[in-house]
Design an enzyme around this catalytic site. Structure first.
Site, mmCIF file in Angstrom:
data_model
loop_
_atom_site.group_PDB
_atom_site.id
_atom_site.type_symbol
_atom_site.label_atom_id
_atom_site.label_comp_id
_atom_site.label_asym_id
_atom_site.label_seq_id
_atom_site.Cartn_x
_atom_site.Cartn_y
_atom_site.Cartn_z
ATOM 1 N N ARG A 1 37.767 11.947 2.272
ATOM 2 C CA ARG A 1 37.522 12.064 0.836
ATOM 3 C C ARG A 1 38.840 12.334 0.111
ATOM 4 N NH1 ARG A 1 35.559 16.459 -0.044
ATOM 5 N NH2 ARG A 1 34.971 17.267 1.989
ATOM 6 N N TYR B 1 36.234 4.259 2.951
ATOM 7 C CA TYR B 1 35.776 5.398 3.748
ATOM 8 C C TYR B 1 34.471 5.964 3.176
ATOM 9 C CZ TYR B 1 35.181 10.164 5.273
ATOM 10 O OH TYR B 1 34.619 11.323 5.741
ATOM 11 N N LYS C 1 27.968 12.183 -1.313
ATOM 12 C CA LYS C 1 28.473 13.294 -2.132
ATOM 13 C C LYS C 1 28.435 12.958 -3.630
ATOM 14 C CE LYS C 1 29.782 15.386 1.716
ATOM 15 N NZ LYS C 1 28.950 16.377 2.394
ATOM 16 N N HIS D 1 24.807 21.439 -1.154
ATOM 17 C CA HIS D 1 25.470 21.005 0.075
ATOM 18 C C HIS D 1 24.942 21.874 1.227
ATOM 19 C CE1 HIS D 1 29.574 20.330 2.284
ATOM 20 N NE2 HIS D 1 28.698 19.401 2.602
ATOM 21 N N SER E 1 32.204 21.279 4.850
ATOM 22 C CA SER E 1 32.217 20.166 5.803
ATOM 23 C C SER E 1 32.982 20.554 7.066
ATOM 24 C CB SER E 1 32.864 18.934 5.168
ATOM 25 O OG SER E 1 32.110 18.486 4.069
ATOM 26 N N CYS F 1 32.100 22.561 9.431
ATOM 27 C CA CYS F 1 31.969 23.972 9.818
ATOM 28 C C CYS F 1 30.671 24.241 10.580
ATOM 29 C CB CYS F 1 32.052 24.875 8.590
ATOM 30 S SG CYS F 1 33.726 25.098 7.950
ATOM 31 N N ASP G 1 22.977 18.009 5.842
ATOM 32 C CA ASP G 1 24.082 18.017 4.877
ATOM 33 C C ASP G 1 23.667 18.294 3.442
ATOM 34 O OD1 ASP G 1 26.927 17.704 4.491
ATOM 35 O OD2 ASP G 1 26.518 15.787 3.539
ATOM 36 N N ARG H 1 33.794 9.691 12.405
ATOM 37 C CA ARG H 1 32.382 9.903 12.070
ATOM 38 C C ARG H 1 31.435 9.058 12.907
ATOM 39 N NH1 ARG H 1 31.304 13.816 7.804
ATOM 40 N NH2 ARG H 1 33.398 14.371 7.087
ATOM 41 N N GLY I 1 23.837 27.394 20.739
ATOM 42 C CA GLY I 1 22.445 27.803 20.947
ATOM 43 C C GLY I 1 22.217 29.292 20.832
#
Length: 647
Positions: free
Chosen positions: A112, A261, A270, A290, A312, A314, A337, A429, A555
């Site tokens: 981005r 992209y 977004k 978000h 993003s 994280c 997301d 991605r 987990g």
């Protein structure tokens, strides 16, 4: 026979002169000659609703494509586009998997471009707060309508010459849901069409809704017509020097130029779901955020839904697809997301995932960290900027243990991998259908949405911030969201691991003034009868003095969700601290955990650290938000400082 725009259609067209047409310097006869020669290679222009048809014809005149393809979202159409991209060198087949493909972008087009992303309003103050004198604002970029028109005029006229213009009718959310919205994306990129087919609901049902008069968000995209053609990869057209992403909330309009992209070109993501979505949500009284959405069922069979906002890269996808380590718990994924949330007539906050797929960060995803993602991505997936293996598969950092002996690797730039640099781009991605997720929630497409009982905020905080804490009330929860900070990631063009302010994980995605956004959140409390969700902050990333993570994560995060689940039920398992409620001693379930956890360090609140945190947040609010900061948020900051001084 192909459909051609004839003279009578052109006469109808010029009766409503387009705002774009006004920007063109060509004489009208030139426009007519261009329009009448356009071939409609797929679909029926006559069947489009008048508003959609006018929008398409406006952009035909502006961009001058050689043909127009109206998308229906079918398998046959997608196969055609995949063959085309193979011929163009945009994608390569991955024969190891079922219908998977690899795209490798221009190295200048990998993330981005926040610095070239703008919100266009008549009044600058509607878009961004006024920063302190001498301080660069970081809560969005404003552009005037005049400058937006100039940006379009300098880029778009004739930019699609020699290319096909694709018209993508898409729905954000299940078609017909009261929480859903429709868009039309016009693009010259078959990569975008194939990706949008995965990420949104594309095709005939959307066209049928439009034919019945449904409103739509206008999304115009072009990979661009670069002035220096030799600087651009043959298989990945783009114009990185002139890339720009523009939003005009007043007109529900998005314009993107120069980048292929996904974050810049898949305009349902977004741009629509958050920037334009948040402005629509403010007008209509709901929230576009978000956030991931997950359902969690406890051993007694009781289910709760949680939304969580992380920046993003994280761990949103990992949490949304978690395999719980606690026996008897089950997690199911609604989305990883975006969450669109609205209170229903009974005062219950309900959410949908407006997306139809996952556009996830590949590096770090593995059978150890996210086995459900690994079971999702190796069918019907478009990979971008990952590495390729000699046996017809893909590779990225994190898959070292899953690589077969003797397999060689070609890096994301098409070169033999020498291990001196990452094999996959850090922001590479996978784009995969959500329906393939083995733990997709049965209600993920419920048009009414799922009931949200808790909202989590979090990010990468290596020091000082405890594993989990709960807000004291709604205002305190909004403050926690406003004060979010996290290490920067590779999802945008930032360098290095610095702690950045990222309020609500929305800093790059606000569609309007952040101070007004905070007021909107605070006002959610002001309607009688609403069942406000509890608010929490989590941090899976705290480290000890040696740099080792204090919490195993993945987990094992189900143990934190278990505590949150029980707090939703108001169990007395929490104790107050200056920052919020934390688990009482022995109230976080650690049964069966294989490693010893230093709980004292994990939940410690170093006074000096937190007083500095307050100072940094206060400075951020003062410099970036100024007079637009709601009084309630300033009061929460002051109360936090006082609690810290008294500890």
């Amino acid at each position: 026979m192909p459909d051609v725009i004839e003279k009578e259609q052109y006469t109808s067209y010029v009766s409503s002169v387009s705002r774009y047409t006004k920007l063109l310097s060509q004489p009208n006869v030139g426009l007519y000659n261009h329009l009448r020669g356009i071939t409609i290679s797929h679909g029926d222009l006559h069947s489009l609703s008048p508003k959609v048809r006018t929008y398409v014809e406006e952009n035909i005149s502006l961009c001058e494509p050689s043909s127009v393809h109206i998308c229906d979202g079918s398998e046959a159409e997608n196969s055609l586009l995949l063959r085309l991209m193979l011929q163009q060198g945009t994608i390569k087949p991955l024969p190891k998997y079922d219908n998977c493909w690899l795209a490798q972008t221009n190295p200048a087009d990998v993330a981005r471009v926040e610095s070239r992303t703008f919100i266009c309003t008549d009044d600058r103050h509607d878009t961004i707060p006024t920063p302190k004198a001498g301080v660069k604002g970081t809560l969005g970029n404003w552009m005037s309508p005049e400058d937006m028109s100039n940006a379009i005029r300098h880029r778009f006229p004739g930019c699609m010459r020699g290319r096909t213009m694709y018209v993508i009718p898409f729905s954000m959310g299940p078609v017909g849901s009261p929480l859903s919205k429709i868009g039309i994306e016009i693009t010259d990129s078959p990569y975008v069409v194939s990706s949008m087919r995965i990420m949104t609901r594309v095709g005939v049902p959307v066209l049928q809704a439009l034919a019945q008069g449904a409103e739509f968000v206008k999304c115009l995209h072009s990979v661009g017509s670069p002035q220096n053609l030799e600087a651009v990869n043959h298989g990945w057209p783009c114009d990185p020097e002139r890339t720009i992403i523009l939003h005009r909330p007043e007109k529900n309009e998005i314009v993107s130029y120069g980048s292929g992209y996904g974050g810049n070109s898949l305009l349902g993501k977004k741009c629509f779901a958050l920037r334009i979505g948040s402005t629509i949500a403010k007008r209509e009284g709901w929230l576009a955020e978000h956030m991931l959405i997950l359902g969690i069922t406890n051993p007694a069979g009781r289910k709760r839904y949680i939304a969580a906002a992380f920046p993003s890269a994280c761990g949103k996808t990992n949490l949304a697809m978690m395999c719980p380590s606690l026996p008897g718990y089950k997690v199911e994924c609604v989305g990883d997301d975006i969450a669109w949330m609205k209170f229903d007539s009974n005062g219950q906050l309900r959410a949908i995932n407006p997306e139809n797929g996952f556009f996830g960060v590949a590096p770090g995803t593995s059978s150890k960290t996210n086995p459900n993602a690994m079971k999702t991505v190796f069918r019907n997936t478009l990979f971008t900027n990952v590495a390729a293996t000699s046996d017809g598969g893909v590779f990225w950092e994190g898959l070292e243990d899953e690589l077969a002996p003797g397999v060689t690797i070609t890096d994301w730039q098409g070169k033999p991998w020498d291990r001196s640099t990452p094999a996959a781009h850090p922001n590479s991605r996978f784009c995969s259908p959500a329906s393939q997720c083995p733990i997709i929630d049965p209600s993920w497409e419920d048009p009414e949405g799922v009931p949200i009982d808790a909202i989590l905020f979090g990010g990468r905080r290596p020091v000082g911030v405890p594993l989990v804490y709960e807000a004291y009330n709604w205002h305190h929860g909004v403050f926690i969201g406003a004060a979010m900070r996290s290490e920067s990631t590779a999802a945008a063009e930032h360098k290095g691991k610095i702690i950045m302010h990222d309020p609500f994980a929305m800093r790059p995605f606000f569609g309007y003034n952040f101070g007004h956004y905070l007021e909107h959140w605070l006002n959610m409390e002001n309607t009688f009868g609403r069942k406000l969700p509890k608010v929490f902050h989590v941090n899976w990333f705290r480290k000890d003095a040696q740099g080792k993570f204090l919490w195993p994560g993945f987990g094992e995060n189900s143990r934190v969700l278990d505590w949150i689940f029980r707090r939703i039920d108001n169990e007395e398992i929490a104790q107050p601290t200056p920052v919020g409620y934390v688990p009482k001693t022995d109230c976080l379930n650690l049964d069966g955990l294989s490693e010893t956890i230093n709980m004292t360090e994990l939940f410690s609140l170093p006074k000096d650290f937190w007083l500095q945190e307050v100072t940094d947040i206060e400075q951020y609010f003062s410099e970036q938000v100024g007079a637009d900061l709601p009084v309630a948020i300033a009061e929460e900051l002051s109360a936090l400082r006082q609690r810290l001084l008294n500890m």
